[in-house]
Design an enzyme around this catalytic site. Structure first.
Site, PDB file in Angstrom:
ATOM      1  N   CYS A 281       0.896  -1.180   0.000  1.00 26.50           N
ATOM      2  CA  CYS A 281       0.000   0.000   0.000  1.00 26.50           C
ATOM      3  C   CYS A 281       0.918   1.210   0.000  1.00 26.50           C
ATOM      4  O   CYS A 281       1.030   1.924   0.998  1.00 26.50           O
ATOM      5  CB  CYS A 281      -0.868   0.002   1.254  1.00 26.50           C
ATOM      6  SG  CYS A 281      -1.842  -1.487   1.451  1.00 26.50           S
ATOM      7  N   ALA A 282       1.575   1.445  -1.117  1.00 32.40           N
ATOM      8  CA  ALA A 282       2.770   2.307  -1.079  1.00 32.40           C
ATOM      9  C   ALA A 282       2.510   3.778  -1.331  1.00 32.40           C
ATOM     10  O   ALA A 282       3.328   4.619  -0.948  1.00 32.40           O
ATOM     11  CB  ALA A 282       3.778   1.796  -2.106  1.00 32.40           C
ATOM     12  N   ALA A 283       1.417   4.112  -2.007  1.00 33.22           N
ATOM     13  CA  ALA A 283       1.249   5.517  -2.425  1.00 33.22           C
ATOM     14  C   ALA A 283       0.884   6.400  -1.225  1.00 33.22           C
ATOM     15  O   ALA A 283       0.148   5.956  -0.350  1.00 33.22           O
ATOM     16  CB  ALA A 283       0.140   5.592  -3.452  1.00 33.22           C
ATOM     17  N   PRO A 284       1.408   7.626  -1.151  1.00 35.93           N
ATOM     18  CA  PRO A 284       2.233   8.330  -2.138  1.00 35.93           C
ATOM     19  C   PRO A 284       3.735   8.090  -1.996  1.00 35.93           C
ATOM     20  O   PRO A 284       4.520   8.807  -2.594  1.00 35.93           O
ATOM     21  CB  PRO A 284       1.901   9.793  -1.880  1.00 35.93           C
ATOM     22  CG  PRO A 284       1.620   9.847  -0.402  1.00 35.93           C
ATOM     23  CD  PRO A 284       0.989   8.534  -0.054  1.00 35.93           C
ATOM     24  N   GLY A 285       4.142   7.114  -1.196  1.00 38.04           N
ATOM     25  CA  GLY A 285       5.546   6.721  -1.251  1.00 38.04           C
ATOM     26  C   GLY A 285       6.409   7.111  -0.070  1.00 38.04           C
ATOM     27  O   GLY A 285       7.623   6.915  -0.110  1.00 38.04           O
ATOM     28  N   LYS A 287       6.798   5.770   2.899  1.00 35.81           N
ATOM     29  CA  LYS A 287       7.551   4.680   3.548  1.00 35.81           C
ATOM     30  C   LYS A 287       8.427   3.939   2.542  1.00 35.81           C
ATOM     31  O   LYS A 287       9.530   3.514   2.877  1.00 35.81           O
ATOM     32  CB  LYS A 287       6.590   3.753   4.278  1.00 35.81           C
ATOM     33  CG  LYS A 287       5.841   4.564   5.322  1.00 35.81           C
ATOM     34  CD  LYS A 287       5.001   3.836   6.245  1.00 35.81           C
ATOM     35  CE  LYS A 287       4.221   4.817   7.107  1.00 35.81           C
ATOM     36  NZ  LYS A 287       3.202   5.620   6.356  1.00 35.81           N
ATOM     37  N   ASP A 305       0.099  -0.144  -5.323  1.00 36.00           N
ATOM     38  CA  ASP A 305      -1.069   0.402  -4.619  1.00 36.00           C
ATOM     39  C   ASP A 305      -2.262   0.142  -5.525  1.00 36.00           C
ATOM     40  O   ASP A 305      -2.128   0.135  -6.747  1.00 36.00           O
ATOM     41  CB  ASP A 305      -0.886   1.921  -4.412  1.00 36.00           C
ATOM     42  CG  ASP A 305      -1.807   2.483  -3.345  1.00 36.00           C
ATOM     43  OD1 ASP A 305      -1.330   2.756  -2.224  1.00 36.00           O
ATOM     44  OD2 ASP A 305      -3.017   2.640  -3.627  1.00 36.00           O
ATOM     45  N   ASP A 351       1.025  -1.086   4.916  1.00 39.44           N
ATOM     46  CA  ASP A 351       0.693   0.167   5.604  1.00 39.44           C
ATOM     47  C   ASP A 351      -0.769   0.430   5.245  1.00 39.44           C
ATOM     48  O   ASP A 351      -1.075   1.151   4.298  1.00 39.44           O
ATOM     49  CB  ASP A 351       1.622   1.273   5.076  1.00 39.44           C
ATOM     50  CG  ASP A 351       1.437   2.594   5.811  1.00 39.44           C
ATOM     51  OD1 ASP A 351       0.958   2.570   6.957  1.00 39.44           O
ATOM     52  OD2 ASP A 351       1.766   3.645   5.227  1.00 39.44           O
ATOM     53  N   CYS A 404      -2.397   4.038  10.957  1.00 38.59           N
ATOM     54  CA  CYS A 404      -2.356   5.269  11.760  1.00 38.59           C
ATOM     55  C   CYS A 404      -3.691   5.392  12.486  1.00 38.59           C
ATOM     56  O   CYS A 404      -4.363   6.406  12.403  1.00 38.59           O
ATOM     57  CB  CYS A 404      -2.028   6.494  10.905  1.00 38.59           C
ATOM     58  SG  CYS A 404      -3.077   6.696   9.464  1.00 38.59           S
TER      59      CYS A 404
HETATM   60  C1  SAM Z   1      -1.979   4.641   4.634  1.00 35.18           C
HETATM   61  S1  SAM Z   1      -2.021   4.819   2.926  1.00 35.18           S
HETATM   62  C2  SAM Z   1      -0.399   4.367   2.453  1.00 35.18           C
HETATM   63  C3  SAM Z   1       0.627   5.441   2.703  1.00 35.18           C
HETATM   64  C4  SAM Z   1       1.993   5.069   2.143  1.00 35.18           C
HETATM   65  N1  SAM Z   1       2.462   3.797   2.628  1.00 35.18           N
HETATM   66  C5  SAM Z   1       3.035   6.126   2.474  1.00 35.18           C
HETATM   67  O1  SAM Z   1       3.773   5.945   3.432  1.00 35.18           O
HETATM   68  O2  SAM Z   1       3.087   7.129   1.765  1.00 35.18           O
HETATM   69  C6  SAM Z   1      -2.917   3.404   2.464  1.00 35.18           C
HETATM   70  C7  SAM Z   1      -2.899   3.102   0.981  1.00 35.18           C
HETATM   71  O3  SAM Z   1      -3.638   1.914   0.784  1.00 35.18           O
HETATM   72  C8  SAM Z   1      -4.232   1.997  -0.502  1.00 35.18           C
HETATM   73  N2  SAM Z   1      -5.357   1.061  -0.547  1.00 35.18           N
HETATM   74  C9  SAM Z   1      -6.617   1.258  -0.196  1.00 35.18           C
HETATM   75  N3  SAM Z   1      -7.343   0.122  -0.359  1.00 35.18           N
HETATM   76  C10 SAM Z   1      -6.504  -0.778  -0.852  1.00 35.18           C
HETATM   77  C11 SAM Z   1      -6.655  -2.103  -1.233  1.00 35.18           C
HETATM   78  N4  SAM Z   1      -7.815  -2.762  -1.098  1.00 35.18           N
HETATM   79  N5  SAM Z   1      -5.586  -2.717  -1.700  1.00 35.18           N
HETATM   80  C12 SAM Z   1      -4.388  -2.073  -1.842  1.00 35.18           C
HETATM   81  N6  SAM Z   1      -4.187  -0.797  -1.480  1.00 35.18           N
HETATM   82  C13 SAM Z   1      -5.254  -0.180  -0.979  1.00 35.18           C
HETATM   83  C14 SAM Z   1      -4.662   3.408  -0.641  1.00 35.18           C
HETATM   84  O4  SAM Z   1      -4.750   3.738  -2.014  1.00 35.18           O
HETATM   85  C15 SAM Z   1      -3.550   4.142   0.076  1.00 35.18           C
HETATM   86  O5  SAM Z   1      -2.611   4.619  -0.848  1.00 35.18           O
END
Ligand code: SAM
Length: 467
Positions: A281-285, A287, A305, A351, A404
């Site tokens: 779940c990398a976006a916006p990047g 971590k 993501d 994440d 979080c």
């Molecule tokens: C907490 S944010 C991630 C923040 C990111 N790791 C960072 O440090 O910038 C959670 C992410 O999970 C993604 N997400 C939501 N539902 C998802 C799913 N079912 N499968 C994969 N990713 C998902 C969202 O698009 C979002 O980018």
């Protein structure tokens, strides 16, 4: 509201004689409270540009919006003292204008509160509210303006008292009381409306915290070392952060804005040179790029993501930070690998998407967006992401789960269900987590309530036992 939808929206003209800051504040507040805007700070930035606000007006607009969002229940409680009308019978426009008056009365030192009442009445007229509503705003507004001090319900009903006192949904206070107990909860909620710390993560592949702090100091930007994370710097104020974001060091990719508790997540994964790591779940990047830095650029990080728009933001960050160790992968490719139970990664980070209630200090609107009925759906997504990730971890490899959120429904309960259903994984307490304290009964770590001034993160390191 997405930026694309926002672009199409036009703003009604500024009422004659009304402060542009209050007009903008009303516009932002109404759309945030109606659920049309999901990110208040982003909406403030957008409308400040559209309405051509001066710096001083942008600051006043931002302060009004954030103070109303942070103190909504407290302010509603004050309004109820001066009207016999039921809260539900007051229209959103009228309520929002009264909330703005009450916030300026109680949370601002230098704002002439009668100007706040005058502007609220002018905005009501410009919105063509019925004359009776305009008179109501004028009458209740004047009473709010002369209210001596805030009042709260008695502490005999603790959850209700804390909910109104610190303006948090009562269900959330009840969960905090049940999770952390009375004393820790009281300590946590008493700081929950403070200004958030303005922390950044220094891109250690390009510079050092000391060099960056010196460059900033030469431009009058003040920052100091974090007491928790060695690559973090804490700006002295929100204004220092705004100046840092406009500074050449931002465009050069020398730092990334990130709370210190969030920075601990990548430390928990402990990436090592030569490893193959997946950020699911990398976006916006934030971590993923941190993982690259912690491995000194010597690990290979696959970042994916489900949301392709957010992946585009990740690509932008990779370019700005000049991170070459992160490769962006389509989510479908990773799903196919999981179907084959590829078990090819040394470590996988989940994440997870979550309620984000641990970031209420930074995003005060989050508390009004989340409600108990959405929690089971979030937990189902979190469980399914964990089980997808589990199919990709090699024997002996690590699976790090982070949110979080401080809610057990998104943390302990998700992890316990995972451990019951996925054989071969154990909780493996991480070593280097200075910020985080373990929960009493197991090795799941969290930054709240031990560090109430940081974002509330929860982290668990799971290890697939070697065959
Ligand atoms: C907490 S944010 C991630 C923040 C990111 N790791 C960072 O440090 O910038 C959670 C992410 O999970 C993604 N997400 C939501 N539902 C998802 C799913 N079912 N499968 C994969 N990713 C998902 C969202 O698009 C979002 O980018």
């Amino acid at each position: 509201m997405t930026p694309a939808k926002r672009k199409k929206q036009t703003c009604p003209p500024l009422p004659a004689g009304c402060s542009p800051a209050r007009w903008a504040a009303y516009t932002v507040l109404s759309s945030v409270l109606a659920g049309e805007e999901l990110d208040a700070p982003e909406a403030i930035r957008h409308w400040s540009v559209v309405l051509g606000l001066s710096d001083a007006d942008r600051r006043l607009c931002s302060a009004i919006v954030l103070n109303v969002l942070r103190n909504l229940l407290t302010l509603d409680y004050q309004i109820r003292q001066f009207t016999r009308a039921k809260a539900s019978s007051i229209s959103p426009s009228v309520r929002n204008l009264l909330l703005m008056i009450a916030a300026q009365r109680h949370f601002f030192d230098r704002v002439p509160v009668y100007a706040a009442v005058y502007d609220a009445v002018e905005i009501a007229k410009a919105l063509r509210l019925p004359a009776v509503a305009v008179r109501f705003i004028n009458a209740v507004g004047r009473r709010l303006a002369s209210q001596e001090k805030l009042i709260y319900p008695p502490a005999s009903n603790l959850a209700y008292h804390l909910s109104i006192r610190w303006s948090l949904p009562r269900w959330f206070v009840q969960i905090l009381l049940g999770t952390y107990g009375e004393s820790a909860t009281a300590q946590l909620v008493a700081t929950i409306n403070d200004e958030p710390r303005a922390a950044v993560r220094v891109n250690t592949l390009r510079t050092t915290p000391q060099q960056l702090a010196e460059q900033w100091a030469a431009s009058g930007i003040h920052a100091h070392a974090s007491e928790y994370v060695h690559e973090a710097l804490v700006l002295d104020s929100a204004r220092d952060l705004a100046e840092a974001l406009a500074h050449g060091t931002f465009r050069e990719g020398f730092f990334y804005v990130q709370d210190e508790a969030s920075q601990v997540v990548s430390h928990a994964l402990d990436p090592r040179p030569g490893e193959l790591i997946l950020d699911l779940c990398a976006a916006p990047g934030g971590k993923a790029t941190h993982l690259a830095e912690l491995s000194r650029g010597l690990a290979t990080i696959h970042a994916t993501d489900r949301d392709s728009n957010r992946l585009a933001k990740l690509e932008e960050n990779l370019v700005r930070l000049q991170t070459s160790a992160v490769e962006v992968k389509p989510f479908e490719d990773i799903e196919r690998l999981a179907q084959r139970k590829a078990q090819c990664y040394d470590a996988v980070l989940v994440d997870a998407p979550c309620s984000a209630l641990g970031t209420v200090r930074r995003h005060p609107e989050v508390r009004w967006r989340v409600s108990p009925p959405i929690l089971p759906g979030l937990a189902a997504t979190q469980r399914s992401l964990l089980s997808l990730a589990a199919r990709l971890v090699r024997p002996g490899g690590r699976l790090v789960y982070a949110t979080c959120s401080p809610l057990p429904q998104e943390n302990h309960e998700v992890i316990e269900t995972f451990l019951k259903s996925s054989k071969g994984f154990i909780l493996d307490p991480p070593r280097q987590l200075s910020i985080l304290a373990p929960s009493q009964e197991n090795a799941i770590f969290s930054s709240w309530p031990h560090h109430p001034h940081l974002d509330g993160f929860c982290i668990a390191v799971l290890r697939r036992q070697a065959d």
